[in-house]
Design a protein around this motif. Sequence first.
Motif, short mmCIF file in Angstrom:
data_model
loop_
_atom_site.label_atom_id
_atom_site.label_comp_id
_atom_site.label_asym_id
_atom_site.label_seq_id
_atom_site.Cartn_x
_atom_site.Cartn_y
_atom_site.Cartn_z
N ALA A 46 -91.99 72.85 -26.92
CA ALA A 46 -90.63 73.15 -27.38
C ALA A 46 -89.56 72.59 -26.44
CB ALA A 46 -90.46 74.65 -27.55
N SER A 47 -89.87 72.51 -25.15
CA SER A 47 -88.88 72.01 -24.18
C SER A 47 -89.12 70.54 -23.83
CB SER A 47 -88.94 72.85 -22.90
OG SER A 47 -90.23 72.80 -22.32
N SER A 48 -90.07 69.92 -24.49
CA SER A 48 -90.44 68.54 -24.16
C SER A 48 -89.57 67.52 -24.90
CB SER A 48 -91.91 68.29 -24.50
OG SER A 48 -92.75 69.07 -23.68
N LYS A 49 -89.21 66.48 -24.17
CA LYS A 49 -88.44 65.37 -24.75
C LYS A 49 -89.39 64.18 -24.92
CE LYS A 49 -84.28 66.92 -22.34
NZ LYS A 49 -83.30 66.60 -21.28
N ILE A 50 -89.39 63.60 -26.11
CA ILE A 50 -90.34 62.51 -26.37
C ILE A 50 -89.63 61.28 -26.95
CG2 ILE A 50 -92.06 64.30 -26.91
CD1 ILE A 50 -92.14 63.07 -29.77
N ILE A 51 -90.29 60.16 -26.81
CA ILE A 51 -89.86 58.90 -27.40
C ILE A 51 -90.82 58.56 -28.54
CG2 ILE A 51 -89.55 56.42 -27.02
CD1 ILE A 51 -87.45 58.09 -25.63
N MET A 52 -90.27 58.11 -29.66
CA MET A 52 -91.11 57.66 -30.77
C MET A 52 -91.08 56.14 -30.87
SD MET A 52 -90.78 60.31 -33.97
CE MET A 52 -92.21 59.58 -34.79
N MET A 53 -92.25 55.55 -30.73
CA MET A 53 -92.41 54.10 -30.85
C MET A 53 -93.12 53.81 -32.16
SD MET A 53 -91.26 52.98 -27.83
CE MET A 53 -92.09 51.48 -27.34
N ASN A 54 -92.33 53.61 -33.21
CA ASN A 54 -92.88 53.41 -34.55
C ASN A 54 -93.33 51.96 -34.76
OD1 ASN A 54 -92.31 56.15 -35.38
ND2 ASN A 54 -90.16 55.55 -35.46
N GLY A 55 -93.96 51.72 -35.90
CA GLY A 55 -94.47 50.39 -36.21
C GLY A 55 -93.43 49.49 -36.83
N ASP A 56 -93.90 48.45 -37.49
CA ASP A 56 -93.04 47.43 -38.11
C ASP A 56 -92.41 48.00 -39.37
OD1 ASP A 56 -91.87 45.21 -39.22
OD2 ASP A 56 -93.70 44.00 -39.28
N PRO A 57 -91.07 48.03 -39.47
CA PRO A 57 -90.43 48.57 -40.67
C PRO A 57 -90.76 47.81 -41.95
CG PRO A 57 -88.82 47.49 -39.24
CD PRO A 57 -90.10 47.58 -38.46
N ALA A 58 -91.26 46.58 -41.82
CA ALA A 58 -91.66 45.80 -43.01
C ALA A 58 -93.03 46.21 -43.52
CB ALA A 58 -91.64 44.31 -42.69
N ASP A 59 -93.74 47.00 -42.75
CA ASP A 59 -95.08 47.46 -43.12
C ASP A 59 -94.96 48.86 -43.72
OD1 ASP A 59 -97.66 48.44 -43.27
OD2 ASP A 59 -98.19 47.98 -41.20
N PRO A 60 -95.31 49.03 -45.00
CA PRO A 60 -95.16 50.35 -45.61
C PRO A 60 -96.00 51.43 -44.93
CG PRO A 60 -96.50 48.91 -47.00
CD PRO A 60 -95.89 48.05 -45.93
N ASN A 61 -97.09 51.02 -44.30
CA ASN A 61 -97.90 52.00 -43.58
C ASN A 61 -97.12 52.62 -42.43
OD1 ASN A 61 -99.98 51.35 -45.26
ND2 ASN A 61 -101.32 50.49 -43.69
N ALA A 62 -96.28 51.82 -41.78
CA ALA A 62 -95.52 52.32 -40.64
C ALA A 62 -94.64 53.50 -41.05
CB ALA A 62 -94.66 51.21 -40.03
N GLY A 63 -94.04 53.40 -42.23
CA GLY A 63 -93.21 54.49 -42.73
C GLY A 63 -94.03 55.73 -43.00
#
Length: 360
Positions: free
Chosen positions: A159-176
Amino acid sequence: MVVSCCSLSLAACGVIADAGSGSSASPTKGDDITVGLLLPDRDTARYARFDYPIMKKEVASLTNGRGKLVYLNAEASIPKQSRQFQQLIDQKVDVVVVDAIDSTAIASEVKKSKAAGIPVIAYDRLAEGPIDAYVSHDNELVGEVQGRTLLEALGSKAASSKIIMMNGDPADPNAGRFKAGALSELNGKVNILKEYDTDKWSPDVAKANMKKAIQTYGLSNIAAVYSANDGIAGAAVDALKAAGATKIPPLTGQDANLDAVQRIVAGTQYMTVYKPFADEAEAAAKMAVAKVKGHSIEFDALTSDRVNSPTNKKIPAMLVAVVSVTKDNIKDTLIEDDVYTVDQICTPAYAADCAAIGLK
């Protein structure tokens, strides 16, 4: 051990070998078939190590050694994949299995292939256009597994943790879908400082984004990193080490790349998602051969799921199960399934780490 129906024989799955009974299509080709395989990049180690050789072997097995697989890799270039697709059409292959770099851009080639009478099976990523079938994993579930395992790693501090999200390629529907699945677990349970997209799943792009995150928010403020796949995870680890991190925060991953498994052993990556490659590749080969031969009973048995794309609805599909791999279950998953041996994982550089977790 992870086993799905498609890793067994068709007979074991309850599939009738004779396509004539109850089938709306009769066989249109013998064993001398050519399957075209288009894979997207070389950064994802599983493609060359598992997907291509497994599919090649399965096509040969299903055609008494007479069928062949023509494999082309686009090396993360959309124009190159387009040219390769046209090359397969010009060669008059019998069926194309394509893992699209860009699911929208590939639609025009899918249409050309269909116009030429060549069926198309989308592999691993759902391509747009008139595809005949799709084989992959439940990609939203992949994200859910990643998010859930990351919360387990953070424990009572989540609950107190701060995280970074490193997502995939927006052109890849799987990434979404990975992202949606992860957010369904993480939203409201952690503080997401920033999300980054990773163009073409490039580790170089991921490393640059991680460097920005560290500069913006400070190394000490990043409690965990959601990394959509192992290539991104490795790049994030490199950036964290370059910034002086002495202890790497929990990172997720996907694809069970060997270097990722070794990072898990060493404690610099918390988990990866293992997607049984043999099941997916074998299923694609079975679909391709059944489609060309007109064996609709086998084809229908392999595609009991249905998915929607922006251009098509109720696409016949097979969605293969996924498994979270941490240091606690490497032996019961990857080694048990013969993905890697202990010797491959526990090289001299990782021998002490392997001994510490009882991997021997």
